[in-house]
Scaffold this active site. Sequence first.
Site, mmCIF file in Angstrom:
data_model
loop_
_atom_site.group_PDB
_atom_site.id
_atom_site.type_symbol
_atom_site.label_atom_id
_atom_site.label_comp_id
_atom_site.label_asym_id
_atom_site.label_seq_id
_atom_site.Cartn_x
_atom_site.Cartn_y
_atom_site.Cartn_z
ATOM 1 N N ARG A 159 -10.630 -9.660 4.179
ATOM 2 C CA ARG A 159 -9.439 -9.459 3.256
ATOM 3 C C ARG A 159 -8.955 -10.483 3.485
ATOM 4 N NH1 ARG A 159 -5.420 -6.342 7.296
ATOM 5 N NH2 ARG A 159 -4.503 -8.112 8.871
ATOM 6 N N GLU A 166 -14.136 1.967 10.544
ATOM 7 C CA GLU A 166 -14.018 2.212 11.084
ATOM 8 C C GLU A 166 -12.606 3.544 11.567
ATOM 9 O OE1 GLU A 166 -10.014 -0.593 11.059
ATOM 10 O OE2 GLU A 166 -9.536 0.086 9.551
ATOM 11 N N ASP A 208 -8.143 -0.726 1.579
ATOM 12 C CA ASP A 208 -9.644 0.637 1.609
ATOM 13 C C ASP A 208 -9.395 1.058 0.348
ATOM 14 O OD1 ASP A 208 -9.514 -0.279 4.473
ATOM 15 O OD2 ASP A 208 -7.831 1.670 5.117
ATOM 16 N N GLY A 232 0.726 -1.272 0.235
ATOM 17 C CA GLY A 232 -0.200 -0.211 -0.127
ATOM 18 C C GLY A 232 0.628 1.032 0.321
ATOM 19 N N ASN A 233 0.340 2.776 1.067
ATOM 20 C CA ASN A 233 1.151 3.917 0.094
ATOM 21 C C ASN A 233 2.659 3.386 1.227
ATOM 22 O OD1 ASN A 233 -0.386 6.069 -0.723
ATOM 23 N ND2 ASN A 233 -1.786 5.599 0.820
ATOM 24 N N GLY A 234 2.669 2.855 2.629
ATOM 25 C CA GLY A 234 3.925 1.917 2.801
ATOM 26 C C GLY A 234 4.773 1.274 2.020
#
Length: 476
Positions: free
Chosen positions: A402, A348, A240, A209-211
Site C-alpha cells: 500500500r 487477513e 481492499d 474509504g468507508n470511514g
Amino acid sequence: MNGADEVLSCPDIRPRLVARPSPFVAHNNFGGGFVSDMDRVALTAMRFGSPKSAGAAQFFSAPELEGGNGDGQHINWMEASLEQLTTPLPPWAVRAGARETIFHDPRHTTAAIVTCGGLCPGLNDVVAGLVNKLTDYGVPEGNILGIRYGFKGFYDKEHKPQVLTKRSVDGIQLQGGTILGTSRGGANIKEIVKRVDMWGVDMLFVVGGNGGNAGANAIQQMCEENDVLCNVIGVPKSIDNDILLIDKCFGFDTAVEEAQRALLAAKVEASSARCGIGLVKLMGRQSGFIAVQASMASGEAAGLLLTSVVDAVLIPEVHFQLTGEKGLFKYLQGVLEAKGHCVVCVAEGAGQDLLENDSLHNGTDASGNPILADIGTFLKKELKGAFKEADIKYIDPSYIIRSIPTTSNDRIYCKILAHNAVHAAFAGYTGITVGLVNTHYVYLPIPVIIQAARKVDPRGKMWNRLRASIGQPNFY
C-alpha cells in the site's frame, strides 16, 4: 418519474448559488463537449433471466417495475454482490463530468483537500489531480488548502493547513503515501464545520474509504444544519476494494500487482524445498478481493511448468475448516503428494472464527474496524503441526503493497476521479462521491456507498473463476 426512469438523485446546493458559464465554454471543454444533467448511467449492467443464473439474488421492488409475482409484489434479480444494500437501487445514476453551467466563480473560490484513513497507492495522484483541475478552472494560487494528517488537521494547532499549487504538487504522483499525511478516526465534526465556515471554504474534497466518506457525509449534514455553504465531495479510497457499487477503488490494481510478487516468491521458496509450503498473508479485513485477484493474476510460474502458483485461497467471505475429510489440510496433503509443494494465500480477515479465543480478537481500531487476530501466524503454527516434515515459508508483505507509487493504469484512474470530483463541486453537487460503475464515471450519494463493505460474492463469477482455475474445493 416512473420506475424505469428513476435515478439515484444527488443532493446539491444550486438554489443558493449563482449559475454562470463554465470557463471551459470558450473551447468547448478542450473540444470534448460537456455532460448533461440528464445523462444517465445504468447501475446494473445485467438483467438475470433466472434465479439459477450465476451470481443472481432476488429483491422485491415497487409495483410499477416489471416482473410481478401475482400477489402485488414484484421480483427482480440483481447481482448477489449487492445484497449488502439495505434498499433497492433505481435503474440509473447521474453521469459524472464537466457541466456547461457552474455555480461558483473560480476567481473567488477556496477549496480544501483532506486525505483520511490508511495509506493506499494513488493518494498523491488524486491530490495532484484535484489541485491541477481546480487551477484549470481558475482558482487562484493560495486558495487551495491541504489539510494535514486527516480530519484532525482542521483544528490541530501544531499542523496548520498548507497551500497547494501546481508547482508544489508537481511530481508527487511518483511518490507513495500522501504529502498531506493521514490519520484514522477521532474527527470532531463540529470543529471541522466551524473551520470550514471561518476559512470560507467553498468546496471540500475528502479522499477516504468507508470511514472517510462517512465523515464527509457528517460534515455535509452539519454544514446544511448550520447554514454553511460548502460543497462536500468524496473520492473513494480502499486498498481492499470494498466500496459498494464501485467497479474498483483507485490503488487496487497497484496493490494486486505488488501482492502477486509475494505469491511468486512463495512459489519459488516452496518449490525449491522438500515438502515446501509457501504461506502468504495479504490485506483484506472484510473483503478478499486482493487475495482473489492476486492469486488469479500470479498465473503460471515462469520456468516451473506448473498450471498455477497458488493452490488454496482463504478469504473472509468463505468459511473453511482445517481438519476433517473436507478440511484444508486434507486437500493440501493431496497437493503435496502430487506436486511436492504447495502455496496458500490467506486474507487477513479470513478464519477469524478459528481464533475467537485469541486475546487480541476483540475491540475496534480508531476507524471503528474490528481488531483482527493474526490468521497468518496461526496458520503457520497449525500447518507445522499437521505437516511435521514440511519446510514452511511465511511471507507477510503487509504495508509494502500500500505504500508504493501507482501503476500507469491506476495513475490515469486517479486523475479522472480527481477531475470529476472537481467538476461535481463546480456543478453545485454536495454529499456525493465519484466512482466508476459499469465502466462509466458517476456521482453517487454518499449514504448509499457507506451502508456496508462490499464483499466477494461466494456465488459469483469471480470466486468461481478462481476455484475453477486452481481446482480448489470447498473446505467445509
